[in-house]
Design an enzyme around this catalytic site. Structure first.
Site, short mmCIF file in Angstrom:
data_model
loop_
_atom_site.label_atom_id
_atom_site.label_comp_id
_atom_site.label_asym_id
_atom_site.label_seq_id
_atom_site.Cartn_x
_atom_site.Cartn_y
_atom_site.Cartn_z
N ARG A 237 -4.84 -0.97 -6.31
CA ARG A 237 -4.29 -0.30 -7.48
C ARG A 237 -4.93 -0.98 -8.68
O ARG A 237 -5.19 -2.19 -8.65
CB ARG A 237 -2.76 -0.47 -7.56
N GLU A 266 -4.88 5.55 -15.28
CA GLU A 266 -5.61 6.66 -14.65
C GLU A 266 -5.13 7.99 -15.21
O GLU A 266 -3.91 8.16 -15.36
CB GLU A 266 -5.42 6.63 -13.13
N HIS A 285 -10.39 7.46 -8.01
CA HIS A 285 -9.28 7.28 -7.07
C HIS A 285 -9.36 8.31 -5.93
O HIS A 285 -8.47 9.16 -5.78
CB HIS A 285 -7.93 7.38 -7.81
N1 LIG Z 1 -7.73 3.78 -3.43
C1 LIG Z 1 -6.94 4.55 -2.70
O1 LIG Z 1 -7.02 5.76 -2.74
C2 LIG Z 1 -5.94 3.92 -1.80
C3 LIG Z 1 -5.62 4.56 -0.61
C4 LIG Z 1 -4.71 3.97 0.23
C5 LIG Z 1 -4.11 2.77 -0.13
N2 LIG Z 1 -4.43 2.19 -1.29
C6 LIG Z 1 -3.80 0.91 -1.66
O2 LIG Z 1 -4.02 -0.01 -0.61
C7 LIG Z 1 -2.82 -0.72 -0.37
C8 LIG Z 1 -2.83 -1.29 1.02
O3 LIG Z 1 -2.58 -0.30 1.99
P1 LIG Z 1 -2.32 -0.72 3.53
O4 LIG Z 1 -1.87 0.48 4.24
O5 LIG Z 1 -3.47 -1.50 4.05
O6 LIG Z 1 -1.07 -1.70 3.32
P2 LIG Z 1 -0.56 -2.86 4.27
O7 LIG Z 1 0.82 -3.15 3.86
O8 LIG Z 1 -0.85 -2.53 5.69
O9 LIG Z 1 -1.51 -4.09 3.86
C9 LIG Z 1 -1.37 -4.82 2.70
C10 LIG Z 1 -1.68 -6.28 3.01
O10 LIG Z 1 -1.63 -7.01 1.78
C11 LIG Z 1 -1.03 -8.27 2.03
N3 LIG Z 1 -0.44 -8.81 0.82
C12 LIG Z 1 0.63 -8.35 0.12
N4 LIG Z 1 0.88 -9.14 -0.94
C13 LIG Z 1 -0.06 -10.11 -0.91
C14 LIG Z 1 -0.34 -11.23 -1.73
N5 LIG Z 1 0.43 -11.52 -2.81
N6 LIG Z 1 -1.39 -12.01 -1.41
C15 LIG Z 1 -2.14 -11.75 -0.33
N7 LIG Z 1 -1.93 -10.71 0.49
C16 LIG Z 1 -0.90 -9.90 0.21
C17 LIG Z 1 0.02 -7.99 3.11
O11 LIG Z 1 0.31 -9.17 3.82
C18 LIG Z 1 -0.68 -6.93 3.97
O12 LIG Z 1 -1.37 -7.51 5.05
C19 LIG Z 1 -1.72 0.29 -0.69
O13 LIG Z 1 -0.51 -0.32 -1.01
C20 LIG Z 1 -2.30 1.06 -1.84
O14 LIG Z 1 -1.91 0.47 -3.07
C21 LIG Z 1 -5.32 2.74 -2.15
O1 LIG Z 2 -1.70 4.90 -1.81
C1 LIG Z 2 -2.34 5.88 -1.42
O2 LIG Z 2 -2.06 6.51 -0.39
C2 LIG Z 2 -3.54 6.36 -2.20
O3 LIG Z 2 -3.74 5.66 -3.36
C3 LIG Z 2 -3.54 7.83 -2.41
O4 LIG Z 2 -2.75 8.16 -3.52
#
Ligand SMILES: NC(=O)c1ccc[n+]([C@@H]2O[C@H](COP(=O)([O-])OP(=O)(O)OC[C@H]3O[C@@H](n4cnc5c(N)ncnc54)[C@H](O)[C@@H]3O)[C@@H](O)[C@H]2O)c1
Ligand SMILES: O=C(O)[C@H](O)CO
Length: 325
Positions: A237, A266, A285
């Site tokens: 994010r 955004e 994004h």
């Molecule tokens: N750009 C995009 O379109 C897009 C798409 C999907 C997800 N995302 C972002 O990616 C993030 C991660 O998704 P995910 O499914 O892998 O989540 P997830 O919960 O499986 O993984 C997140 C990881 O971050 C770690 N974490 C949390 N806080 C932390 C900290 N302070 N220091 C170190 N590590 C920490 C957790 O231990 C976990 O392993 C989502 O929350 C979202 O914000 C962005």
């Molecule tokens: O968190 C997510 O799933 C992505 O950022 C899509 O909005």
């Protein structure tokens, strides 16, 4: 049929038809200043909200006295005030797993296009500037067999590590809330502190959720710790990064380049210095933005909503504990 569900983002017709079997569906392809009054009026009598990005906090909940469930169509849920939802007994769900591969593909695209300067050189060719053999000033840096640092080794982090380790022979370093021995074995990955990771690797990829702890976790001080030859990638994010610090670090040559899918605000401000820097690759994004994956996400959100409506266990409920002070 007494339950009403508002869908407030564009979804496929098959998602709407599925929902219509269980509830009255009010559909807004997107929310605009013109339809907000209508949205708020429908909200008064709605039980389920399905969509993404909308800030769902006290002020919105005050307009939704009958709301029982929020089916977020994204894995990230920083748009939800979970405590406000919990204190009103409102259930929330997100869409994990179904987007892992697509988001990891996007991130790898960002890594490759930033390292090999693809958008800049595509533009150069299209501008008709390719008049002679390429000289060193246009060379990029290798990705294969380099060191990749993943901050946030969760579902998407691991899917990225898979590509990097098996496909590109990269050495994986990771920083996470906790150690994951299985990940270490699978990808021969090294667990390290944030500082050690920043100093060691050639690519830093930020993949934590946005929380109080991760807000601005990467700022000038952290970029300064990276190698001047290293590249920073953010697909988590925008607010996990202090954008001013990033801009300053790029201007000062503290890091080589950045690949960004997300921004503090955004859509990103048209005057942001990030947009005029040749060494910054800027995506709008699009992490999960393929037709197939967006269908899977909205269908999973719909299944969560239907599970609530039919009194079944919600497949991907966000479990929250109520904070008591
Ligand atoms: N750009 C995009 O379109 C897009 C798409 C999907 C997800 N995302 C972002 O990616 C993030 C991660 O998704 P995910 O499914 O892998 O989540 P997830 O919960 O499986 O993984 C997140 C990881 O971050 C770690 N974490 C949390 N806080 C932390 C900290 N302070 N220091 C170190 N590590 C920490 C957790 O231990 C976990 O392993 C989502 O929350 C979202 O914000 C962005
Ligand atoms: O968190 C997510 O799933 C992505 O950022 C899509 O909005």
């Amino acid at each position: 049929m007494s339950e009403k569900i508002i869908v407030y983002r564009k979804v496929d017709e098959q998602v709407l038809n599925y929902l219509r079997e269980y509830a009255e569906v009010v559909y807004f392809e997107k929310l605009t200043p013109e339809n907000m009054d209508e949205f708020y009026s429908e909200l008064e009598t709605t039980t389920v909200l399905l969509g993404s990005l909308l800030k769902i906090d006290e002020s919105l909940l005050n307009k939704a006295p009958n709301l029982k469930m929020v089916a977020n169509s994204s894995v990230g849920y920083d748009n939800l005030d979970l405590q406000a939802l919990k204190s009103r007994g409102i259930i929330a769900s997100n869409t994990p797993e179904v987007l892992n591969e697509t988001v990891a593909d996007t991130i790898f695209g960002l890594i490759l296009s930033t390292a090999r300067r693809m958008p800049e050189l595509v533009q150069w060719v299209k501008n008709g500037e390719w008049n002679e053999n390429l000289t060193e000033e246009y060379f990029g840096v290798d990705v294969h067999h380099k060191k990749l640092g993943i901050i946030g080794m969760g579902r998407i982090g691991q899917t990225l590590a898979q590509r990097a380790h098996f496909g590109f022979g990269m050495d994986i370093y990771y920083h996470n809330r906790s150690r994951n021995l299985e990940v270490e074995e699978r990808f021969n990955a090294t667990f390290c502190s944030l500082d050690d990771l920043l100093q060691e690797v050639d690519f830093v990829c930020l993949l934590t959720p946005l929380t109080k702890e991760t807000e601005k976790m990467m700022g000038y001080e952290q970029f300064k710790k990276m190698k001047p030859s290293a590249i920073f990638i953010n697909a988590s994010r925008g607010k996990t990064v202090d954008e001013e610090g990033l801009i300053q670090a790029l201007q000062d040559g503290e890091i080589l380049a950045a690949g960004l899918d997300v921004y503090e605000k955004e859509p990103v401000d048209k005057n942001s210095p990030l947009l005029s820097m040749k060494n910054v690759v800027t995506l709008p994004h699009i992490g999960s933005a393929t037709s197939e994956t967006r269908l899977k996400m909205t269908m999973l959100a719909a299944q969560n909503a239907v599970a609530y409506l039919t009194g079944k266990e919600i497949p991907t409920e966000i479990k929250v504990k109520l904070e008591t002070h």
